[in-house]
Design a protein around this motif. Structure first.
Motif, mmCIF file in Angstrom:
data_model
loop_
_atom_site.group_PDB
_atom_site.id
_atom_site.type_symbol
_atom_site.label_atom_id
_atom_site.label_comp_id
_atom_site.label_asym_id
_atom_site.label_seq_id
_atom_site.Cartn_x
_atom_site.Cartn_y
_atom_site.Cartn_z
ATOM 1 N N GLU A 91 36.742 -12.546 2.300
ATOM 2 C CA GLU A 91 35.687 -13.569 2.321
ATOM 3 C C GLU A 91 35.798 -14.469 3.544
ATOM 4 O OE1 GLU A 91 36.113 -15.660 -1.287
ATOM 5 O OE2 GLU A 91 35.249 -14.031 -2.490
ATOM 6 N N SER A 92 37.025 -14.987 3.768
ATOM 7 C CA SER A 92 37.154 -15.966 4.848
ATOM 8 C C SER A 92 37.070 -15.292 6.208
ATOM 9 C CB SER A 92 38.460 -16.739 4.718
ATOM 10 O OG SER A 92 39.525 -15.840 4.561
ATOM 11 N N PHE A 93 37.424 -13.998 6.264
ATOM 12 C CA PHE A 93 37.378 -13.323 7.559
ATOM 13 C C PHE A 93 35.943 -13.138 8.034
ATOM 14 C CE2 PHE A 93 37.738 -9.504 10.340
ATOM 15 C CZ PHE A 93 38.464 -10.133 11.330
ATOM 16 N N LYS A 94 34.997 -13.086 7.076
ATOM 17 C CA LYS A 94 33.597 -12.931 7.474
ATOM 18 C C LYS A 94 33.182 -14.058 8.415
ATOM 19 C CE LYS A 94 31.741 -10.562 3.539
ATOM 20 N NZ LYS A 94 31.398 -10.948 2.174
ATOM 21 N N VAL A 95 33.544 -15.295 8.021
ATOM 22 C CA VAL A 95 33.200 -16.458 8.852
ATOM 23 C C VAL A 95 33.913 -16.360 10.195
ATOM 24 C CG1 VAL A 95 33.135 -18.954 8.895
ATOM 25 C CG2 VAL A 95 33.097 -17.765 6.710
ATOM 26 N N SER A 96 35.232 -16.087 10.141
ATOM 27 C CA SER A 96 36.015 -16.042 11.377
ATOM 28 C C SER A 96 35.533 -14.935 12.290
ATOM 29 C CB SER A 96 37.488 -15.821 11.064
ATOM 30 O OG SER A 96 37.952 -16.801 10.201
ATOM 31 N N THR A 251 36.833 -27.954 10.876
ATOM 32 C CA THR A 251 36.825 -27.793 9.412
ATOM 33 C C THR A 251 35.938 -26.631 8.963
ATOM 34 O OG1 THR A 251 35.096 -29.471 9.171
ATOM 35 C CG2 THR A 251 37.375 -30.193 8.895
ATOM 36 N N ILE A 252 36.183 -25.469 9.584
ATOM 37 C CA ILE A 252 35.499 -24.257 9.174
ATOM 38 C C ILE A 252 36.412 -23.530 8.198
ATOM 39 C CG2 ILE A 252 34.534 -22.071 9.974
ATOM 40 C CD1 ILE A 252 34.364 -23.423 12.770
ATOM 41 N N GLY A 253 35.877 -23.116 7.070
ATOM 42 C CA GLY A 253 36.726 -22.475 6.054
ATOM 43 C C GLY A 253 36.943 -21.005 6.329
ATOM 44 N N GLY A 254 37.422 -20.659 7.521
ATOM 45 C CA GLY A 254 37.658 -19.258 7.855
ATOM 46 C C GLY A 254 39.095 -18.860 7.614
ATOM 47 N N LEU A 255 39.436 -17.673 8.103
ATOM 48 C CA LEU A 255 40.783 -17.154 7.878
ATOM 49 C C LEU A 255 41.835 -18.023 8.569
ATOM 50 C CD1 LEU A 255 42.257 -14.883 6.550
ATOM 51 C CD2 LEU A 255 42.014 -13.533 8.611
ATOM 52 N N GLY A 256 41.492 -18.559 9.732
ATOM 53 C CA GLY A 256 42.435 -19.375 10.491
ATOM 54 C C GLY A 256 42.886 -20.595 9.713
#
Lengths: 303, 358
Positions: A91-96, A251-256
């Motif tokens: 899920e979080s990798f999609k944003v990243s 404050t992006i909820g990505g993988l990082g």
């Protein structure tokens, strides 16, 4: 070629295994288990928890089981939230990935264009301006770049809204991620283009009357892109590691930011899962760029 | 040939030079002077230094670095604040002196100064715990600078030894040593560093060892991590250089007249790779400073309350809107140092790399 491929893939596999190995055993070396939280738990509760997560088995067996699970795409569950790690990463990798890919594209396209401009206008003002910014950007760590962009364009000038999940604005994070690699690519393209422009075949092309733009695009630029290909691997690594701090800053909820959070929370399984996942991408991209390099440039001996 | 000349060439023996002195004339004084050596004889090092000093960017960078180093050494001597000390006015703690802008004073300080007391100005303001920010930035610079220099020294020692052994030994030893380097090289270094920094932070305790106790566990683990991973580039470079130099004719010539291995290493190999090693080291320092500030920024750097430029920048993020200067000062410091080292590294390469001269 086949021999080189086998050798290169084997090296990648060894590195990947080593990453898993280092990750697993360093995480195990940390004193205090993952359940030593704020509240003290009774021995019985601890035992149940340890059994449930397989932590009561010998370390070697735990490692073996872990490897087996990873091969099945199972990274286990987060020790803090109890959620499936593979799903969380997915899920979080999609944003990243979206930000990262955009950043890679921006860095490559603008880096190559600026590098070519600098090379073609050597020692004239466009070259000087470009090299000034290149020198400045390579001296800026990603978090300084991101903080400054945020400070200038978000807070002082208010041109760009602050990142929010409902209304994501990709401009600043992508810029923050791409500027330093772009500076590096500009430098790389400039050097290799200057080198290519001095080659005999460029003179031959000019002598036989090939049009100016055709010499530049077909003969010079294409050949000067070869070194850039080798940089695609390190570029991915730099974008991925840069995203750790940049997602935190914006404050992006990505993988990082998930990774940095898991470090602060001592969420071992999450740290392991994310490290292995990120390492896999980096090693894969290195492999791809190395192989591409050998395919594109026939002058390089395959061995 | 002789037919072209008016004066017939006297008949000479077959193996003589067949030279006719009449075709020559004595050189004039002006022509003789052309042979004079005008420039002073120079050594490789002196020539390189001359080139370096002719590069205005390099000179400027050296001046900046010198100023930064002077500030690092002398600022704590004349600034009457400590890096972890709350501002006290006339012996009274002053909590109102938090988050002051540069060269501003709190009400209590103002009052004290009106009464004729002396207060050292807060050159960069104060932080949220009313500590003088300038002295914190100075100590942060010290930390970042020292980490950079020591890390690159470690890289230098390990990398040069490893690369030299591998390159000089050659054969099977070289093959295996380089295979190890290849593997370490292909590891994603920053990820491993983060991982090891997490672990060392938790599991190592250096408080018993006197020198390390002051540095803090994080700093020591950072050195360990640098020493484990960052030397591979240097090792590769040194090995490659030695392999090339070993194949040169002058080494063969030295060997054929019976020079010992020690003499070949001392007289032929070391002088030829020293410039490459210096250039690489100069470029390693900013890389190490980058990594240190990165780790500090995500909270894996030096231990609190010791500041580093990365952790100062990180702490300043929360108050970015109201107190932007707290972010600007440490960030600009990092940029200045890294920029200066980068430019000096480039200039060193231009001045000392013989391959670039044409």
């Amino acid at each position: 070629m086949a021999k080189y491929l086998v050798k290169r893939v084997a090296l990648a596999l060894v590195s990947l295994f080593l990453v898993c190995f280092i990750t697993f055993f360093t995480m195990n070396a940390i004193p205090g288990g993952p359940f030593n939280g704020e509240k003290a738990k009774s021995a019985a509760v601890m035992q149940v928890l340890n059994e449930r997560y397989g932590l009561d088995k010998p370390v070697g067996e735990q490692f073996f089981n872990y490897l087996k699970n990873i091969l099945h795409g199972d990274f286990g569950v987060s020790l803090k939230t109890g959620r499936d790690i593979a799903t969380t990463i997915g899920e979080s990798f999609k944003v990243s990935a979206k930000i990262g890919l955009l950043a890679i594209l921006v860095a490559l396209i603008f880096g190559i264009i600026l590098g070519a401009i600098a090379a073609l206008n050597r020692n004239k003002w466009p070259d000087r301006v470009i090299i000034f910014f290149v020198t400045l950007f390579t001296a800026m760590p990603s978090f300084v770049m991101a903080s400054f962009l945020l400070l200038i364009f978000c807070i002082q000038l208010e041109w760009v809204p602050v990142w929010s999940t409902n209304n994501p604005n990709y401009v600043l994070p992508v810029l923050a991620l791409s500027l330093s690699p772009m500076a590096y690519i500009t430098r790389l393209t400039k050097t290799s283009m200057l080198d290519v422009l001095g080659q005999d075949y460029i003179r031959t092309a000019r002598a036989k009357g090939v049009a100016h733009w055709k010499v530049i695009f077909v003969h010079a630029l294409r050949n000067s892109l070869i070194p850039v290909i080798t940089y695609v691997g390190p570029l991915t690594a730099s974008i991925l590691t840069g995203s750790l701090v940049i997602e935190k800053i914006f404050t992006i909820g990505g993988l990082g930011s998930k990774f940095v959070d898991s470090i602060t929370n001592r969420d071992y399984t999450m740290i392991m899962g994310t490290t292995i996942f990120l390492a896999f991408i980096m090693i894969l991209m290195n492999l791809v760029s190395d192989i591409l390099y050998k395919i594109v440039d026939p002058r390089i001996k395959l061995d | 040939m002789a037919k072209n000349f008016d004066i017939p060439t006297p008949k000479k023996r077959l193996l003589s030079l067949q030279m006719d002195p009449k075709k020559f004339e004595p050189a004039t004084d002006a022509e003789k002077r052309q042979q004079d050596v005008m420039a002073e004889s120079t050594t490789f090092f002196r020539d390189g230094m001359r080139r370096l000093m002719q590069n205005p960017l390099a000179v400027m960078s050296m001046v900046i670095l010198l100023l930064v180093i002077l500030m690092m050494i002398f600022a704590p001597l004349f600034v009457p604040y400590g890096y972890e000390e709350m501002i006290t006015v006339n012996g009274v703690r002053d909590p109102a002196a938090a988050n002051l802008a540069p060269f501003h004073y709190s009400a209590l300080e103002q009052q004290y100064m009106d009464q004729g007391g002396k207060i050292f100005p807060h050159i960069m303001g104060t932080d949220e715990l009313s500590r003088d920010y300038f002295i914190r930035v100075v100590y942060g610079t010290r930390v970042s600078f020292l980490v950079g220099v020591f890390a690159s020294l470690m890289v230098l020692i390990i990398g040069v030894l490893y690369g030299a052994i591998s390159g000089y030994a050659g054969g099977r030893v070289d093959l295996w040593m380089m295979r190890i380097v290849d593997i370490i090289y292909s590891l994603p270094d920053l990820l491993i560093i983060i991982l090891l920094a997490v672990v060392f932070k938790e599991s190592l305790d250096f408080s018993q060892i006197p020198i390390f106790a002051n540095l803090g566990t994080n700093m020591v683990s950072m050195f360990i991590v640098f020493g484990l991973l960052y030397w591979v580039g240097m090792a590769r470079l040194v090995r490659g250089q030695i392999l090339t130099i070993k194949e040169n004719e002058y080494v063969l010539a030295a060997k054929s007249i019976g020079a010992s291995a020690k003499r070949i290493i001392q007289k032929h190999i070391i002088p030829n790779i020293i410039s490459v090693i210096i250039i690489m080291t100069a470029q390693e320092i900013p890389a190490a400073i980058f990594t240190e500030s990165y780790l500090s920024f995500i909270g894996l750097g030096v231990a609190l309350p010791m500041p580093s430029l990365g952790s100062l920048a990180n702490a300043a993020r929360s108050g970015m809107q109201s107190y932007p200067w707290k972010l600007v000062f440490p960030s600009v410091m990092i940029i200045l140092i890294v920029l200066a080292f980068n430019l000096i590294g480039d200039a060193l390469r231009d001045a000392f790399d013989p391959k670039l001269r044409k």
